[in-house]
Design an enzyme around this catalytic site. Sequence first.
Site, PDB file in Angstrom:
ATOM      1  NE  ARG A 173      -1.914   0.692   3.999  1.00 48.34           N
ATOM      2  CZ  ARG A 173      -1.445   1.599   4.850  1.00 48.34           C
ATOM      3  NH1 ARG A 173      -0.282   1.435   5.428  1.00 48.34           N
ATOM      4  NH2 ARG A 173      -2.135   2.668   5.132  1.00 48.34           N
ATOM      5  NE  ARG A 177      -2.356   9.788   7.326  1.00 49.42           N
ATOM      6  CZ  ARG A 177      -1.311  10.099   8.064  1.00 49.42           C
ATOM      7  NH1 ARG A 177      -0.998  11.376   8.261  1.00 49.42           N
ATOM      8  NH2 ARG A 177      -0.595   9.164   8.627  1.00 49.42           N
ATOM      9  NE  ARG A 256      15.982  -2.133   0.936  1.00 47.55           N
ATOM     10  CZ  ARG A 256      15.558  -1.047   1.584  1.00 47.55           C
ATOM     11  NH1 ARG A 256      16.283   0.057   1.610  1.00 47.55           N
ATOM     12  NH2 ARG A 256      14.412  -1.055   2.217  1.00 47.55           N
ATOM     13  NE  ARG A 287      15.509   7.952   6.694  1.00 45.91           N
ATOM     14  CZ  ARG A 287      14.743   7.480   7.644  1.00 45.91           C
ATOM     15  NH1 ARG A 287      13.566   8.022   7.873  1.00 45.91           N
ATOM     16  NH2 ARG A 287      15.117   6.467   8.388  1.00 45.91           N
ATOM     17  CD  GLU A 310      18.654   6.889   7.130  1.00 43.85           C
ATOM     18  OE1 GLU A 310      18.354   7.198   8.282  1.00 43.85           O
ATOM     19  OE2 GLU A 310      17.883   6.332   6.329  1.00 43.85           O
ATOM     20  CE1 TYR A 361      12.492  -2.064  10.198  1.00 45.89           C
ATOM     21  CE2 TYR A 361      10.104  -2.059  10.429  1.00 45.89           C
ATOM     22  CZ  TYR A 361      11.336  -1.474  10.660  1.00 45.89           C
ATOM     23  OH  TYR A 361      11.413  -0.302  11.369  1.00 45.89           O
ATOM     24  CG  ASP A 363       7.946  -0.388  13.276  1.00 44.34           C
ATOM     25  OD1 ASP A 363       9.052   0.090  12.944  1.00 44.34           O
ATOM     26  OD2 ASP A 363       6.876  -0.087  12.707  1.00 44.34           O
TER      27      ASP A 363
HETATM   28  P1  FDA Z   1      18.276  -5.903  17.011  1.00 42.70           P
HETATM   29  O1  FDA Z   1      18.928  -5.940  15.682  1.00 42.70           O
HETATM   30  O2  FDA Z   1      17.981  -4.580  17.603  1.00 42.70           O
HETATM   31  O3  FDA Z   1      19.196  -6.691  18.056  1.00 42.70           O
HETATM   32  C1  FDA Z   1      19.878  -7.880  17.746  1.00 42.70           C
HETATM   33  C2  FDA Z   1      21.154  -7.917  18.566  1.00 42.70           C
HETATM   34  O4  FDA Z   1      21.753  -9.197  18.448  1.00 42.70           O
HETATM   35  C3  FDA Z   1      22.191  -6.905  18.083  1.00 42.70           C
HETATM   36  O5  FDA Z   1      22.590  -6.090  19.158  1.00 42.70           O
HETATM   37  C4  FDA Z   1      23.331  -7.777  17.577  1.00 42.70           C
HETATM   38  O6  FDA Z   1      24.613  -7.213  17.776  1.00 42.70           O
HETATM   39  C5  FDA Z   1      23.153  -9.021  18.420  1.00 42.70           C
HETATM   40  N1  FDA Z   1      23.746 -10.230  17.832  1.00 42.70           N
HETATM   41  C6  FDA Z   1      23.578 -10.704  16.573  1.00 42.70           C
HETATM   42  N2  FDA Z   1      24.298 -11.839  16.400  1.00 42.70           N
HETATM   43  C7  FDA Z   1      24.917 -12.099  17.572  1.00 42.70           C
HETATM   44  C8  FDA Z   1      25.796 -13.132  18.019  1.00 42.70           C
HETATM   45  N3  FDA Z   1      26.178 -14.133  17.211  1.00 42.70           N
HETATM   46  N4  FDA Z   1      26.267 -13.092  19.295  1.00 42.70           N
HETATM   47  C9  FDA Z   1      25.898 -12.082  20.118  1.00 42.70           C
HETATM   48  N5  FDA Z   1      25.065 -11.069  19.744  1.00 42.70           N
HETATM   49  C10 FDA Z   1      24.566 -11.087  18.488  1.00 42.70           C
HETATM   50  N6  FDA Z   1      11.467   0.581  14.925  1.00 42.70           N
HETATM   51  C11 FDA Z   1      10.512   1.461  15.339  1.00 42.70           C
HETATM   52  O7  FDA Z   1       9.609   1.064  16.078  1.00 42.70           O
HETATM   53  N7  FDA Z   1      10.604   2.775  14.959  1.00 42.70           N
HETATM   54  C12 FDA Z   1      11.583   3.261  14.166  1.00 42.70           C
HETATM   55  O8  FDA Z   1      11.602   4.449  13.847  1.00 42.70           O
HETATM   56  C13 FDA Z   1      12.570   2.339  13.708  1.00 42.70           C
HETATM   57  N8  FDA Z   1      13.595   2.752  12.911  1.00 42.70           N
HETATM   58  C14 FDA Z   1      14.494   1.841  12.412  1.00 42.70           C
HETATM   59  C15 FDA Z   1      15.508   2.268  11.557  1.00 42.70           C
HETATM   60  C16 FDA Z   1      16.398   1.346  11.040  1.00 42.70           C
HETATM   61  C17 FDA Z   1      17.483   1.811  10.106  1.00 42.70           C
HETATM   62  C18 FDA Z   1      16.293  -0.028  11.387  1.00 42.70           C
HETATM   63  C19 FDA Z   1      17.215  -1.048  10.808  1.00 42.70           C
HETATM   64  C20 FDA Z   1      15.323  -0.439  12.261  1.00 42.70           C
HETATM   65  C21 FDA Z   1      14.405   0.483  12.786  1.00 42.70           C
HETATM   66  N9  FDA Z   1      13.433   0.098  13.680  1.00 42.70           N
HETATM   67  C22 FDA Z   1      12.481   0.994  14.117  1.00 42.70           C
HETATM   68  C23 FDA Z   1      13.328  -1.320  14.101  1.00 42.70           C
HETATM   69  C24 FDA Z   1      14.042  -1.609  15.415  1.00 42.70           C
HETATM   70  O9  FDA Z   1      15.414  -1.345  15.286  1.00 42.70           O
HETATM   71  C25 FDA Z   1      13.767  -3.096  15.716  1.00 42.70           C
HETATM   72  O10 FDA Z   1      12.458  -3.234  16.141  1.00 42.70           O
HETATM   73  C26 FDA Z   1      14.624  -3.662  16.758  1.00 42.70           C
HETATM   74  O11 FDA Z   1      15.935  -3.567  16.308  1.00 42.70           O
HETATM   75  C27 FDA Z   1      14.261  -5.124  16.941  1.00 42.70           C
HETATM   76  O12 FDA Z   1      15.004  -5.633  17.961  1.00 42.70           O
HETATM   77  P2  FDA Z   1      15.716  -7.055  17.831  1.00 42.70           P
HETATM   78  O13 FDA Z   1      16.098  -7.375  19.231  1.00 42.70           O
HETATM   79  O14 FDA Z   1      14.890  -8.015  17.098  1.00 42.70           O
HETATM   80  O15 FDA Z   1      16.984  -6.807  16.883  1.00 42.70           O
END
Ligand code: FDA
Length: 390
Positions: A173, A177, A256, A287, A310, A361, A363
């Site tokens: 989508r 608005r 990506r 951006r 970015e 992905y 949030d």
């Molecule tokens: P996350 O990636 O945060 O954590 C995983 C952790 O595991 C990392 O710290 C990594 O180092 C660790 N790890 C991986 N492999 C490992 C290993 N082998 N040994 C030890 N540690 C290891 N959400 C939102 O609500 N609003 C927003 O505006 C945004 N904006 C946004 C921008 C961008 C660029 C991204 C990429 C993402 C967002 N998000 C977001 C999403 C948000 O970042 C996401 O919800 C969280 O990262 C999810 O948390 P996780 O714990 O799943 O992963």
Amino acid sequence: MRADLVVVGSGLFGLTVAQQAAERGLDVVVVERRDHLGGNAWSELEPETGIEVHRYGAHLFHTSNERVWRYVNRFTSFTDYRHRVWSVRAGEVYPLPINLGTINQFFRSALGPAEARDLVARQAAEIAGEPANLEEKAISLIGRPLYEAFVRGYTAKQWQTDPTRLPASVISRLPVRYTYDNRYFNDTWEGLPTDGYAAWLTRMVDHPRIDVRLETDFLEAGHPFSRDTVRGQVPVVYTGPVDRYFDHVHGALGWRTLDFAQEVLPVGDFQGAPVLNYADDDVPHTRILEFRHFHPERDYPTDRTVVVREYSRFAEPGDEPYYPVNTPTDRERLAAYRTMVEAERTRHQVAFGGRLGSYQYLDMHMAIASALRLVDNDLDDLLGRVAPRL
Ligand code: FDA
């Protein structure tokens, strides 16, 4: 320290599982590869200005899930920040998401909601039948003029690919608005952590039963909480990349990534807004973020500001994985990994979760909700304490 549970990764998924498990009386070790906890939501103060910068891209908290909202408020309060974004296109600045203000500015008109809806519907009718690619899908949703102005260049930069060569499934989508409301999110609750992400995330694991080991990669041998030592001995919640856990036996999943170019500028205000998107394809960045605007309530310096440009591209080995690419090949590989995930769960008490563990992905509020669900539904089973069934 003995551990009842090892959590791999200290992003919001891992922190939520660790916090909830500790509250239920378990000793938890959190293993984190990076030199800080919090995953991608981490932020820090830029040293010269004291302005809080989100290290892995702008993070705006928003949710309509009441349980998640109550949960996060245990660790932080939130400001009344409301996210708004503008788009720079051919030397003009327009409000996003596309709304009546955008439409009337773009078409040099003063249409009401019904007239604007009719106009967009007429322009979208150009595509009859099933859209063959992203470009056709976008035109079928918002018409060619708005697509070419606001979507084509931005999408091409995000994917480094012409939208005619991207599958239609990349977008489901494109919100338009038919009011002048330009709030970015529609959720019930929204805001930024009052004293920053680092304080919020650190408080989540401030518990005597939680031991956080930074700069410790679970998949590298040679430490007491590595996969080789722990697997089959202690239950594990793993939130790292699913393909890496299985040594990429079915191939690498595509992501990506983003490059961030950060600068301190000698002006009090560079762009007057937290985020400006750049829709033209001859501007290389997607951006510009100006972090002071995320916290207008703070006493930041008035003569300096921090901006971050970015740039988006496909991730190479060693890059931070940010957004799943999700090609048909990725989906095939993911299905093969999911079979291995099931077996690992049954044989070795390892549960997978989070954005990297599920190749999805999420949030922040979704990562937290998903972690709370894992604790509700699966933790006892994972620990071998199968609840008696009636
Ligand atoms: P996350 O990636 O945060 O954590 C995983 C952790 O595991 C990392 O710290 C990594 O180092 C660790 N790890 C991986 N492999 C490992 C290993 N082998 N040994 C030890 N540690 C290891 N959400 C939102 O609500 N609003 C927003 O505006 C945004 N904006 C946004 C921008 C961008 C660029 C991204 C990429 C993402 C967002 N998000 C977001 C999403 C948000 O970042 C996401 O919800 C969280 O990262 C999810 O948390 P996780 O714990 O799943 O992963």
